[in-house]
Design an enzyme around this catalytic site. Structure first.
Site, PDB file in Angstrom:
ATOM      1  N   LEU A 220       0.841  -1.204   0.000  1.00 35.65           N
ATOM      2  CA  LEU A 220       0.000   0.000   0.000  1.00 35.65           C
ATOM      3  C   LEU A 220       0.873   1.250   0.000  1.00 35.65           C
ATOM      4  O   LEU A 220       0.588   2.231  -0.698  1.00 35.65           O
ATOM      5  CB  LEU A 220      -0.919   0.021   1.239  1.00 35.65           C
ATOM      6  CG  LEU A 220      -1.980  -1.070   1.341  1.00 35.65           C
ATOM      7  CD1 LEU A 220      -2.846  -0.843   2.576  1.00 35.65           C
ATOM      8  CD2 LEU A 220      -2.869  -1.094   0.109  1.00 35.65           C
ATOM      9  N   ALA A 224       1.036   4.274  -2.718  1.00 37.41           N
ATOM     10  CA  ALA A 224       0.695   5.616  -2.238  1.00 37.41           C
ATOM     11  C   ALA A 224       1.824   6.595  -2.581  1.00 37.41           C
ATOM     12  O   ALA A 224       1.565   7.718  -3.024  1.00 37.41           O
ATOM     13  CB  ALA A 224       0.442   5.586  -0.730  1.00 37.41           C
ATOM     14  N   CYS A 275      -5.032   0.172  -9.282  1.00 35.36           N
ATOM     15  CA  CYS A 275      -4.421   0.100  -7.951  1.00 35.36           C
ATOM     16  C   CYS A 275      -4.324   1.409  -7.181  1.00 35.36           C
ATOM     17  O   CYS A 275      -4.621   1.435  -5.992  1.00 35.36           O
ATOM     18  CB  CYS A 275      -3.029  -0.510  -8.056  1.00 35.36           C
ATOM     19  SG  CYS A 275      -3.105  -2.263  -8.412  1.00 35.36           S
TER      20      CYS A 275
HETATM   21  C1  UDX Z   1      -5.905  -8.538  -8.263  1.00 34.65           C
HETATM   22  C2  UDX Z   1      -6.413  -7.660  -7.125  1.00 34.65           C
HETATM   23  O1  UDX Z   1      -7.558  -6.968  -7.536  1.00 34.65           O
HETATM   24  C3  UDX Z   1      -5.422  -6.640  -6.703  1.00 34.65           C
HETATM   25  O2  UDX Z   1      -5.840  -6.087  -5.478  1.00 34.65           O
HETATM   26  C4  UDX Z   1      -4.079  -7.206  -6.481  1.00 34.65           C
HETATM   27  O3  UDX Z   1      -3.136  -6.185  -6.341  1.00 34.65           O
HETATM   28  C5  UDX Z   1      -3.683  -8.181  -7.532  1.00 34.65           C
HETATM   29  O4  UDX Z   1      -4.711  -9.089  -7.863  1.00 34.65           O
HETATM   30  P1  UDX Z   1      -6.030  -8.159 -10.874  1.00 34.65           P
HETATM   31  O5  UDX Z   1      -5.279  -9.391 -11.201  1.00 34.65           O
HETATM   32  O6  UDX Z   1      -5.723  -6.913 -11.643  1.00 34.65           O
HETATM   33  O7  UDX Z   1      -5.746  -7.714  -9.384  1.00 34.65           O
HETATM   34  O8  UDX Z   1      -7.574  -8.437 -10.836  1.00 34.65           O
HETATM   35  P2  UDX Z   1      -8.502  -9.044 -11.979  1.00 34.65           P
HETATM   36  O9  UDX Z   1      -7.871  -8.863 -13.301  1.00 34.65           O
HETATM   37  O10 UDX Z   1      -9.876  -8.513 -11.715  1.00 34.65           O
HETATM   38  O11 UDX Z   1      -8.464 -10.603 -11.668  1.00 34.65           O
HETATM   39  C6  UDX Z   1      -9.064 -11.240 -10.599  1.00 34.65           C
HETATM   40  C7  UDX Z   1      -9.630 -12.574 -11.090  1.00 34.65           C
HETATM   41  O12 UDX Z   1     -10.113 -13.326  -9.983  1.00 34.65           O
HETATM   42  C8  UDX Z   1     -10.788 -12.459 -12.075  1.00 34.65           C
HETATM   43  O13 UDX Z   1     -10.469 -13.122 -13.274  1.00 34.65           O
HETATM   44  C9  UDX Z   1     -11.961 -13.125 -11.347  1.00 34.65           C
HETATM   45  O14 UDX Z   1     -12.838 -13.818 -12.215  1.00 34.65           O
HETATM   46  C10 UDX Z   1     -11.244 -14.070 -10.403  1.00 34.65           C
HETATM   47  N1  UDX Z   1     -12.046 -14.493  -9.241  1.00 34.65           N
HETATM   48  C11 UDX Z   1     -12.693 -13.575  -8.492  1.00 34.65           C
HETATM   49  C12 UDX Z   1     -12.113 -15.848  -8.907  1.00 34.65           C
HETATM   50  O15 UDX Z   1     -11.552 -16.689  -9.589  1.00 34.65           O
HETATM   51  N2  UDX Z   1     -12.838 -16.196  -7.800  1.00 34.65           N
HETATM   52  C13 UDX Z   1     -13.524 -15.306  -7.046  1.00 34.65           C
HETATM   53  O16 UDX Z   1     -14.185 -15.684  -6.068  1.00 34.65           O
HETATM   54  C14 UDX Z   1     -13.443 -13.938  -7.395  1.00 34.65           C
HETATM   55  C1  UDX Z   2       0.934   0.563 -10.385  1.00 37.66           C
HETATM   56  C2  UDX Z   2       2.302   0.379  -9.712  1.00 37.66           C
HETATM   57  O1  UDX Z   2       3.318   1.021 -10.497  1.00 37.66           O
HETATM   58  C3  UDX Z   2       2.604  -1.088  -9.530  1.00 37.66           C
HETATM   59  O2  UDX Z   2       3.838  -1.275  -8.852  1.00 37.66           O
HETATM   60  C4  UDX Z   2       1.471  -1.715  -8.742  1.00 37.66           C
HETATM   61  O3  UDX Z   2       1.683  -3.086  -8.546  1.00 37.66           O
HETATM   62  C5  UDX Z   2       0.142  -1.485  -9.429  1.00 37.66           C
HETATM   63  O4  UDX Z   2      -0.063  -0.089  -9.639  1.00 37.66           O
HETATM   64  P1  UDX Z   2       0.060   0.411 -12.875  1.00 37.66           P
HETATM   65  O5  UDX Z   2      -1.275   0.782 -12.333  1.00 37.66           O
HETATM   66  O6  UDX Z   2       0.157  -0.698 -13.858  1.00 37.66           O
HETATM   67  O7  UDX Z   2       1.046   0.043 -11.705  1.00 37.66           O
HETATM   68  O8  UDX Z   2       0.633   1.713 -13.617  1.00 37.66           O
HETATM   69  P2  UDX Z   2       1.723   2.840 -13.369  1.00 37.66           P
HETATM   70  O9  UDX Z   2       2.749   2.739 -14.410  1.00 37.66           O
HETATM   71  O10 UDX Z   2       2.185   2.905 -11.973  1.00 37.66           O
HETATM   72  O11 UDX Z   2       0.860   4.146 -13.712  1.00 37.66           O
HETATM   73  C6  UDX Z   2      -0.282   4.506 -12.955  1.00 37.66           C
HETATM   74  C7  UDX Z   2      -0.906   5.760 -13.505  1.00 37.66           C
HETATM   75  O12 UDX Z   2      -0.089   6.906 -13.232  1.00 37.66           O
HETATM   76  C8  UDX Z   2      -1.120   5.752 -15.021  1.00 37.66           C
HETATM   77  O13 UDX Z   2      -2.370   6.296 -15.334  1.00 37.66           O
HETATM   78  C9  UDX Z   2      -0.004   6.627 -15.539  1.00 37.66           C
HETATM   79  O14 UDX Z   2      -0.315   7.223 -16.763  1.00 37.66           O
HETATM   80  C10 UDX Z   2       0.100   7.649 -14.421  1.00 37.66           C
HETATM   81  N1  UDX Z   2       1.422   8.295 -14.353  1.00 37.66           N
HETATM   82  C11 UDX Z   2       2.522   7.573 -14.056  1.00 37.66           C
HETATM   83  C12 UDX Z   2       1.528   9.667 -14.584  1.00 37.66           C
HETATM   84  O15 UDX Z   2       0.532  10.346 -14.833  1.00 37.66           O
HETATM   85  N2  UDX Z   2       2.765  10.254 -14.498  1.00 37.66           N
HETATM   86  C13 UDX Z   2       3.891   9.548 -14.197  1.00 37.66           C
HETATM   87  O16 UDX Z   2       4.986  10.150 -14.131  1.00 37.66           O
HETATM   88  C14 UDX Z   2       3.771   8.154 -13.986  1.00 37.66           C
END
Ligand code: UDX
Ligand code: UDX
Length: 458
Positions: A220, A224, A275
């Protein structure tokens, strides 16, 4: 063939799929199975058209699938066979009841824990991959170890730091891998088993071990901090627009300072992605629940600045286009929350589109990867919305182009052709500061970038 370990991952999403593909590729001695409740998603993982777009992913899946990487909907069988279970189900922000809008919704996590308990005949290591509030592991241990039988579940936290668009690179060569466990003998043993998996390809000094709470909180905190940098630079972009300072020049000068560093200082229309907002609000909620209101307010302001930045972008469009966009065609270049992904979760483009539709503009969305998701996100809006892969087509007869995703393609377009096809005066709002603003201005565009003085012909 017998495998050294049976690894299961529950949740075949953005995190579970790529992470398991990498473990499968680097560790042919392990059997890796990925399960999900979503049949369509599993079918897609088994096909040539994977459910997510990530550079390098399909090559990785092709070399490992059906060798030691398997996709299935049989969650129960998967649980029975596994020694180690990664849980990567989604943990969205709660939309109801106590903590609505901030706290993490843990219903899928708890359901999964109960499913593991119901189908296990022997002891297992459970790895939290989903981002979870601090101390979730404790609750999970209680649910899992509340059984009378002689089996034990050790809950380990191994948060995922991969960023979308560079997931494969991040997995192959991570800055660090974090593994947290309880500090009991069983906890340390379980932690070592997970360390051993990553040690197949990650240098040992990059694998950090900690207690389980530190691990949960570090995830987290990392998100953040990253989001806070973007909000910091975005807040100052507003000041630059008033003072003729240029935010890219300021970011460059500040980022050269070795104590600050250059990354995550790119001013933009706002941060998106699944995230940042979710994790910060989760942190805010946890702080509030411990009575740490000042800490909660501090982090909440990161999200507030982001919302303000999105709002400011729309206001800027309106004011400069003579206070009305009603009936005007506006082309949005990009809908994904960042380049190199088709993901649109929490994308600023979603907010901008809604705002423009409220102002009765005709919005034309162009994106090389995200149109499928964009259509799904906007399914409730039937009018005044057009989708096209071709940016030239999107811009044709439009009053304005707004760049919302930093796709490289958008830098390389023929802007003279675009200008000649647009209504005049033609406007460009560069929400990612990727275009050559001076050149566009000299060509005849009125150019508005983030954190820069406007370049206009009137
Ligand atoms: C997930 C979490 O949301 C995030 O907090 C963490 O950082 C990484 O894992 P993400 O992989 O991006 O992120 O989520 P998503 O693409 O929505 O995939 C979750 C999957 O879990 C979905 O495919 C959903 O169908 C599945 N799921 C959900 C199960 O198989 N069983 C359940 O009971 C609920
Ligand atoms: C983020 C974290 O980087 C990753 O470590 C975590 O596990 C999941 O969340 P992600 O959401 O894939 O990853 O994208 P990231 O590249 O971090 O960008 C997040 C958002 O910030 C995007 O919309 C990006 O366009 C924006 N961003 C990033 C800016 O506007 N300016 C910057 O300089 C960098």
């Amino acid at each position: 063939m017998t495998f050294e370990k049976n690894i299961l991952c529950i949740g075949a999403g953005y995190v579970g799929g790529p992470t398991m593909a990498m473990i499968g590729a680097k560790c042919p001695q392990y059997k890796v199975t990925v399960v999900d409740i979503d049949m369509n998603k599993i079918a897609a993982w088994k096909s040539d058209s994977l459910p997510i777009y990530e550079p390098g992913l399909s090559e990785l899946v092709k070399t490992t699938r059906d060798r030691n990487l398997f996709f299935s909907t049989d969650i129960e069988a998967g649980i029975r066979e596994a020694n180690i279970i990664f849980v990567s189900v989604n943990t969205p922000t709660k939309t109801f009841g106590q903590g609505a809008g901030k706290a993490a919704d843990l219903q899928y996590w708890e359901k999964t824990a109960r499913q593991i308990l119901a189908n296990s005949k022997d002891s297992k290591i459970i790895v939290e991959k989903s981002t979870l509030p601090v101390r979730t592991a404790k609750a999970m241990e209680r649910i899992l170890n509340g059984n009378s039988e002689k089996i034990h579940f050790e809950v380990v936290s191994n948060p995922e730091f991969l960023a979308e668009g560079s997931a494969i690179k991040d997995l192959e060569n991570p800055d660090r891998v974090l593994i947290g466990s309880s500090e009991t003998e069983k906890g340390i043993r379980a932690r070592k088993e997970i360390v051993d998996i990553y040690a197949n390809w990650v240098a040992r000094e990059k694998i950090i071990e900690s207690n389980v709470w530190s691990s949960e909180l570090s995830k987290l905190t990392a998100n953040a901090f990253l989001a806070q940098r973007v909000s910091s630079i975005n807040s100052l972009s507003a000041l630059c627009e008033k003072t003729e300072a240029d935010i890219d020049e300021v970011a460059h000068a500040v980022g050269m300072e070795s104590r600050i560093g250059p990354r995550f200082l790119k001013a933009s229309v706002g941060f998106g992605g699944s995230c940042f907002k979710k994790d910060i609000l989760n942190l805010v909620y946890i702080c509030q629940s411990y009575g740490l209101n000042e800490v909660a307010d501090y982090w909440e302001s990161v999200v507030k600045i982001n919302e303000w930045q999105e709002k400011r972008f729309i206001q800027n469009m309106l004011i400069n286009m003579f206070n009305t966009v009603a009936g005007k065609r506006i082309a949005l270049f990009g809908f994904a929350f960042k380049a190199d992904t088709g993901d649109t979760r929490e994308s600023p483009a979603l907010y901008i589109t809604r705002g423009l539709l409220e102002e009765r503009a005709l919005v034309v969305i162009s994106d090389p990867e995200a149109l499928g998701n964009a259509k799904r996100d906007l399914k409730d809006f039937n009018e005044n919305l057009i989708f096209t892969e071709d940016p030239y087509e999107a811009a044709r007869e439009s009053h304005a182009v707004a760049v919302l995703t930093e796709w490289r393609q958008f830098k390389e377009l023929d802007y003279t052709r675009i200008l000649n096809s647009m209504c005049q005066p033609a406007f460009i709002f560069d929400g990612r500061n990727i275009l050559d603003h001076r050149r566009l201005f000299e060509m005849g565009f009125n150019v508005f970038a983030i954190g820069k003085a406007p370049l206009k012909h009137f």
